[in-house]
Write an enzyme that holds these catalytic residues in place. Structure first.
Site, PDB file in Angstrom:
ATOM      1  NE  ARG A  65      -2.142  -1.517   3.554  1.00 25.69           N
ATOM      2  CZ  ARG A  65      -2.669  -1.663   4.763  1.00 25.69           C
ATOM      3  NH1 ARG A  65      -3.938  -1.392   4.966  1.00 25.69           N
ATOM      4  NH2 ARG A  65      -1.921  -2.083   5.762  1.00 25.69           N
ATOM      5  CG  ASP A  67       1.756   6.541   3.053  1.00 25.17           C
ATOM      6  OD1 ASP A  67       0.927   5.695   3.417  1.00 25.17           O
ATOM      7  OD2 ASP A  67       2.852   6.717   3.621  1.00 25.17           O
ATOM      8  NE  ARG A 212       6.461  10.746   2.872  1.00 21.46           N
ATOM      9  CZ  ARG A 212       5.246  11.153   3.233  1.00 21.46           C
ATOM     10  NH1 ARG A 212       4.217  10.299   3.171  1.00 21.46           N
ATOM     11  NH2 ARG A 212       5.049  12.387   3.652  1.00 21.46           N
TER      12      ARG A 212
END
Length: 285
Positions: A65, A67, A212
């Protein structure tokens, strides 16, 4: 690596478990996963398109998945269908019903034991930084802009401490739902190609915001704001509050999923606009 291969002409796909490879620009989506709020997501759009082609409701399961704002050049999903269609009908039919920023590249039959998420042995991301004093007009939502001069050699050196099996608590989002913070990073490279700096990372799995947060730490080191030893200090602290800022989503690309079965075709790794830099530098893609 070769481009995505096609099935034998005339082969019908469906009536069981089917796998699919797609790419998407996540800039205008609220992530991969469908939401009860009705906000636009990649999964929502893909399921609507596939349901039209199959002529029955389709639910999909993805390999990883992503973001809000995050992109994918090689996302893998599987779904169940009672329909039988040619590969061309699945691919072209889905794309005809998808927005222009989502594109299906390949569809094929897979064994019932194949699972897009749980059969995956590793996942790979690239984080693309545009390092120039002037903000970009082109690709401005496809790269992360950092106007401070970045030393990619310092970033690459600092990143080495993150390779291997570690507790990545300092690099996980506060709301991460993973049962364990331990992950194994198989490789992590930092390379510059003109004004682009690419962070290339592969692991058995990733925590929420892990890439990130790693990118945020490495950019702080590359700019000279923090010393090269800081990445290791953050890792050992096992405390997200000491890990600095989370880098923006725009430069993050989900680029590959590794499976042992070989049922999913290999592709040239993306994103496509950085491929010429790899070719010119004689580097592997």
């Amino acid at each position: 690596m070769s481009s995505v291969k096609s099935d034998t002409p005339g082969t019908l796909i469906g009536s069981g478990r089917v796998a699919l490879v797609l790419e998407y620009n996540g800039g205008r989506y609220h992530g991969w996963q469908s939401q009860k709020s009705g906000l636009p997501t990649v999964q929502q759009n893909l399921e609507i398109a596939l349901s039209k082609v199959a002529n029955h409701p389709v639910e999909v399961v993805c390999a990883g998945r992503t973001d809000a704002g995050v992109h994918a050049s090689h996302q893998v999903i599987h779904f169940e269908t009672s329909a039988l269609r040619s590969q061309r009908s699945w691919v072209m039919g889905a794309n005809a019903n998808l927005p222009s920023d989502i594109s299906v590249h390949w569809v094929g039959n897979v064994d019932e034991s194949f699972h897009a998420r749980f059969s995956a042995k590793n996942r790979r991301y690239r984080y693309v930084i545009y390092n120039n004093p002037i903000r970009p007009a082109l690709y401005n939502k496809e790269v992360t802009w950092n106007y401070r001069p970045l030393d990619e050699k310092k970033m690459a050196f600092a990143a080495q401490c993150l390779i291997g099996e570690h507790d990545f608590s300092s690099f996980r989002a506060a709301g991460c739902q993973a049962k364990s913070p331990v992950r194994t990073v198989q490789f992590l490279e930092v390379k510059r190609f003109s004004d682009f700096i690419i962070i290339d990372i592969q692991a058995n799995a990733f925590l929420h915001h892990m890439v990130r947060n790693i990118a945020g730490v490495l950019m702080a080191i590359g700019s000279g704001t923090m010393p090269e030893t800081w990445a290791e200090e953050v890792l050992h602290a096992k405390d997200r509050s000491l890990g600095g800022v989370t880098a923006p989503p725009f430069g993050l690309y989900f680029i590959h999923v590794g499976y042992e079965s070989g049922e999913i075709p290999m592709v040239e790794l993306g994103p496509s606009f950085i491929k010429p830099y790899y070719v010119l530098s004689n580097s592997s893609v």
